[in-house]
Design a protein around this motif. Sequence first.
Motif, PDB file in Angstrom:
ATOM      1  N   ILE A  26      26.534  46.067  31.709  1.00 35.92           N
ATOM      2  CA  ILE A  26      27.173  44.865  31.629  1.00 35.92           C
ATOM      3  C   ILE A  26      26.603  44.036  30.513  1.00 35.92           C
ATOM      4  N   GLU A  27      25.222  44.034  30.491  1.00 33.97           N
ATOM      5  CA  GLU A  27      24.784  43.042  29.464  1.00 33.97           C
ATOM      6  C   GLU A  27      24.938  43.631  28.242  1.00 33.97           C
ATOM      7  N   GLU A  28      24.979  44.916  27.814  1.00 34.20           N
ATOM      8  CA  GLU A  28      25.521  45.423  26.696  1.00 34.20           C
ATOM      9  C   GLU A  28      27.215  44.947  26.284  1.00 34.20           C
ATOM     10  N   LEU A  44      34.939  40.274  29.459  1.00 37.33           N
ATOM     11  CA  LEU A  44      34.602  39.954  30.911  1.00 37.33           C
ATOM     12  C   LEU A  44      35.555  40.921  31.655  1.00 37.33           C
ATOM     13  N   ASN A  45      36.714  41.390  31.317  1.00 36.17           N
ATOM     14  CA  ASN A  45      37.513  42.396  31.998  1.00 36.17           C
ATOM     15  C   ASN A  45      36.721  43.797  32.118  1.00 36.17           C
ATOM     16  N   GLN A  46      36.243  43.931  31.008  1.00 32.77           N
ATOM     17  CA  GLN A  46      35.347  45.291  30.836  1.00 32.77           C
ATOM     18  C   GLN A  46      34.141  45.326  31.861  1.00 32.77           C
ATOM     19  N   LEU A  50      33.512  47.538  35.212  1.00 30.98           N
ATOM     20  CA  LEU A  50      32.397  48.247  35.618  1.00 30.98           C
ATOM     21  C   LEU A  50      31.968  48.113  37.022  1.00 30.98           C
ATOM     22  N   LEU A  51      31.654  46.375  37.345  1.00 32.38           N
ATOM     23  CA  LEU A  51      31.320  46.097  38.553  1.00 32.38           C
ATOM     24  C   LEU A  51      32.150  46.768  39.924  1.00 32.38           C
ATOM     25  N   ARG A  52      33.442  46.767  39.368  1.00 36.98           N
ATOM     26  CA  ARG A  52      34.399  47.187  40.672  1.00 36.98           C
ATOM     27  C   ARG A  52      34.265  48.575  41.062  1.00 36.98           C
ATOM     28  N   LEU A  55      30.928  49.168  43.014  1.00 40.09           N
ATOM     29  CA  LEU A  55      31.428  48.835  44.086  1.00 40.09           C
ATOM     30  C   LEU A  55      32.091  49.950  44.923  1.00 40.09           C
ATOM     31  N   GLN A  56      32.966  50.454  44.479  1.00 36.76           N
ATOM     32  CA  GLN A  56      33.981  51.340  44.951  1.00 36.76           C
ATOM     33  C   GLN A  56      33.247  52.602  45.253  1.00 36.76           C
ATOM     34  N   GLU A  57      32.261  53.083  44.246  1.00 35.72           N
ATOM     35  CA  GLU A  57      31.532  54.140  44.426  1.00 35.72           C
ATOM     36  C   GLU A  57      30.391  54.327  45.661  1.00 35.72           C
ATOM     37  N   ASN A  58      29.944  53.025  45.813  1.00 40.51           N
ATOM     38  CA  ASN A  58      29.041  52.760  46.801  1.00 40.51           C
ATOM     39  C   ASN A  58      29.471  52.138  47.909  1.00 40.51           C
TER      40      ASN A  58
END
Length: 58
Positions: A26-28, A44-46, A50-52, A55-58
């Motif tokens: 995310i920082e990159e 921001l969408n990208q 990544l965050l979504r 969260l879905q994986e875990n």
Amino acid sequence: MALMSNPIPRDPRSLGVTPEELNQSIEEILAEPAEDLAAEAEQLNQAHELLRAALQEN
């Protein structure tokens, strides 16, 4: 005759991505210079995707 093995499910306790790896990714994305508001919105969408996904994986 070849034996087919049963699929082994993923260990639900193992993380697909570590919090540190997610943070770095995310920082990159957010560190890239944005030329205009549309480019910043895309960054921001990208980052959100990544965050979504994490969260879905875990």
